[in-house]
Design a protein around this motif. Structure first.
Motif, PDB file in Angstrom:
ATOM      1  N   GLU A 184     -39.282 -22.953  42.834  1.00  0.00           N
ATOM      2  CA  GLU A 184     -39.693 -24.218  43.456  1.00  0.00           C
ATOM      3  C   GLU A 184     -39.772 -24.069  44.975  1.00  0.00           C
ATOM      4  OE1 GLU A 184     -37.935 -27.403  40.188  1.00  0.00           O
ATOM      5  OE2 GLU A 184     -36.616 -26.602  41.754  1.00  0.00           O
TER       6      GLU A 184
ATOM      7  N   PHE B 230     -40.593 -27.022  33.972  1.00  0.00           N
ATOM      8  CA  PHE B 230     -39.289 -26.587  34.465  1.00  0.00           C
ATOM      9  C   PHE B 230     -38.160 -27.385  33.821  1.00  0.00           C
ATOM     10  CE2 PHE B 230     -40.515 -24.528  38.806  1.00  0.00           C
ATOM     11  CZ  PHE B 230     -41.158 -23.519  38.100  1.00  0.00           C
TER      12      PHE B 230
ATOM     13  N   TYR C 251     -44.089 -22.207  43.788  1.00  0.00           N
ATOM     14  CA  TYR C 251     -44.738 -21.882  42.517  1.00  0.00           C
ATOM     15  C   TYR C 251     -45.151 -23.158  41.792  1.00  0.00           C
ATOM     16  CZ  TYR C 251     -45.346 -20.117  37.751  1.00  0.00           C
ATOM     17  OH  TYR C 251     -45.854 -19.835  36.515  1.00  0.00           O
ATOM     18  N   LYS C 252     -46.384 -23.205  41.299  1.00  0.00           N
ATOM     19  CA  LYS C 252     -46.898 -24.386  40.617  1.00  0.00           C
ATOM     20  C   LYS C 252     -46.568 -24.312  39.134  1.00  0.00           C
ATOM     21  CE  LYS C 252     -51.108 -27.137  39.970  1.00  0.00           C
ATOM     22  NZ  LYS C 252     -52.574 -27.205  40.238  1.00  0.00           N
ATOM     23  N   GLU C 253     -45.874 -25.305  38.636  1.00  0.00           N
ATOM     24  CA  GLU C 253     -45.496 -25.315  37.219  1.00  0.00           C
ATOM     25  C   GLU C 253     -46.730 -25.362  36.323  1.00  0.00           C
ATOM     26  OE1 GLU C 253     -42.443 -28.061  35.945  1.00  0.00           O
ATOM     27  OE2 GLU C 253     -41.924 -28.472  38.031  1.00  0.00           O
TER      28      GLU C 253
END
Length: 455
Positions: free
Chosen positions: A101, A69, A105-107
């Motif tokens: 975020e 991100f 949501y998982k980066e």
């Protein structure tokens, strides 16, 4: 990756550049004609993707310790500073990331290895695994396992990186029955060429061979020439629609033996042919070439040339046809003759791809056979003096069985060389394992040691 700024081309390029950070790639398959009105209204069309990636986004590097991100935020700020992205778009990106975020949501993790992929592909045909070919090579051990059963004593090793990175090698199959040769073709060509595109009929048949070849990866396939070898140039025209960062397109048949070490230093801005070919008068009644009276022969090529002349008279601003007629007339003396030549190897520079593709579409509509299409078109693309004739052997009749005696390392190509038949004989295995592959390894090591081998 789904975020699209208002600048259409910028959005595509942004997604592609960010995907590099996670070791990913993307292929774009739009319907250009139906979207033309929209594209004409935008300031950033797909035509800007390549320079955007190469000149603007290419030099940008995300900080080593940044998260994904953070990379997105850094890149959007970089583009804003370079007047590529609008302030409104950058603000939208900030809000979009904040929403992701909050949603939990998982980066994705960033890719830690160097990824040499500098272009977004634009295609119009079926592509499989993956849609964008990269210069990352399959593990050397995988391709070694392909060669070992055939050549137990052969020293086979991969180059640290392909030695020819600015040419797209297109390998054509005129029948799906030859897809069995895919592993060996990979072992022969992959360590020399960063970009390899396979092209032939029946994508389902190709895919089944690919799945069975577990050692292979990074394979690009285009479904083409569904009506047979007569229209084999379709593979080059389809590939040229991709926005590959290459200087030219080299098309060979799967049964063309290529001495790639001699290809490495050839001029990239000139057309290459094995020979200019023979001239036929367009109204000639002759039997000196068996395909002249074929449905895709004399009558078809006459229709194609008549169409080009007609377009030139109706569209005086059409430079594709006017430049072709001017160059062709200068080379031949008139447009009352056409060229015929074997066309199992041809190279078209990227700078000529648009004109070639336009003219080839006319020849395809009129169903002109490849051995008239290629040589006739190339003599209208460049002056004869600028068409580079390479030393290749074309084996007719009984000579086909004498390939091992005729072959030498100074050739550029030899056709035909039937892999399947050769490996079923003691002589064929002796040639591949004891002559050709050792030469390929020797020259590969020499080229890999050079820092500037291209012209």
């Amino acid at each position: 990756m789904l975020f699209l700024p208002s600048g259409f081309g910028v959005g595509q390029a942004l997604s592609q550049r960010l995907l590099w950070e996670v070791g990913g790639v993307v292929g774009l398959i739009p319907k250009w004609d139906s979207h033309q009105q929209f594209l004409n209204r935008t300031t950033n069309t797909p035509r800007v993707i390549k320079p955007l990636l190469k000149d603007v986004m290419g030099p940008w590097d995300c900080k080593t310790n940044s998260t994904m991100f953070q990379c997105v935020r850094e890149l959007s700020g970089y583009l804003l500073d370079h007047n590529v992205m609008m302030t409104e778009d950058r603000e939208l990106i900030q809000v979009w990331l904040a929403d992701l975020e909050v949603a939990g949501y998982k980066e994705p993790k960033r890719y830690n290895h160097e990824f040499h992929c500098q272009s977004t592909l634009i295609a119009t045909s079926g592509l499989i695994r993956p849609v964008l070919i990269s210069a990352i090579q399959p593990p050397a051990s995988d391709l070694s396992t392909v060669m070992k059963p055939q050549c137990p004593q052969l020293k086979y090793s991969s180059s640290p990186a392909p030695v020819i990175t600015d040419i797209a090698l297109i390998i054509t199959f005129n029948s799906e029955k030859f897809y069995d040769n895919l592993p060996l073709l990979e072992a022969i060509h992959r360590r020399y060429f960063a970009h390899i595109i396979y092209c032939g009929p029946r994508q389902d048949r190709f895919k089944s061979k690919l799945v069975a070849s577990v050692a292979l990866s990074n394979i690009l396939f285009i479904e083409g020439i569904k009506e047979g070898w007569y229209f084999m140039w379709e593979c080059l025209t389809l590939t040229s629609k991709f926005n590959l960062n290459v200087r030219g397109y080299l098309q060979i048949g799967d049964d063309t033996l290529l001495n790639s070490w001699n290809i490495a230093d050839l001029p990239r801005d000139r057309i290459w042919v094995v020979h200019h070919g023979q001239l036929f008068r367009r109204d000639e009644e002759t039997k000196r070439w068996v395909w002249w009276k074929h449905v895709s022969g004399q009558k078809a090529v006459n229709r194609a040339l008549d169409t080009i002349v007609r377009i030139n008279s109706k569209e005086p601003g059409n430079t594709h046809v006017s430049n072709f007629l001017k160059t062709y007339s200068a080379n031949v003396g008139d447009i009352d003759h056409v060229y015929q030549a074997s066309s199992d190897l041809v190279y078209i520079p990227s700078k000529m791809a648009d004109q070639f593709r336009y003219l080839a579409a006319i020849f395809r509509r009129e169903r002109v056979i490849v051995e008239l299409t290629y040589p006739t078109l190339v003599h209208g693309l460049a002056p004869s003096a600028d068409i580079y004739v390479i030393q290749g052997e074309i084996l007719w009749g009984a000579k086909r069985r004498q390939y091992a005696k005729i072959y030498n390392e100074n050739l550029f190509s030899l056709h035909p060389y039937k892999l399947s038949h050769a490996l079923n004989s003691t002589e064929g295995r002796a040639f591949l394992c004891g002559v050709y592959m050792p030469l390929q390894q020797e020259y590969l090591e020499l080229l890999s040691d050079q820092t500037n081998y291209r012209k």
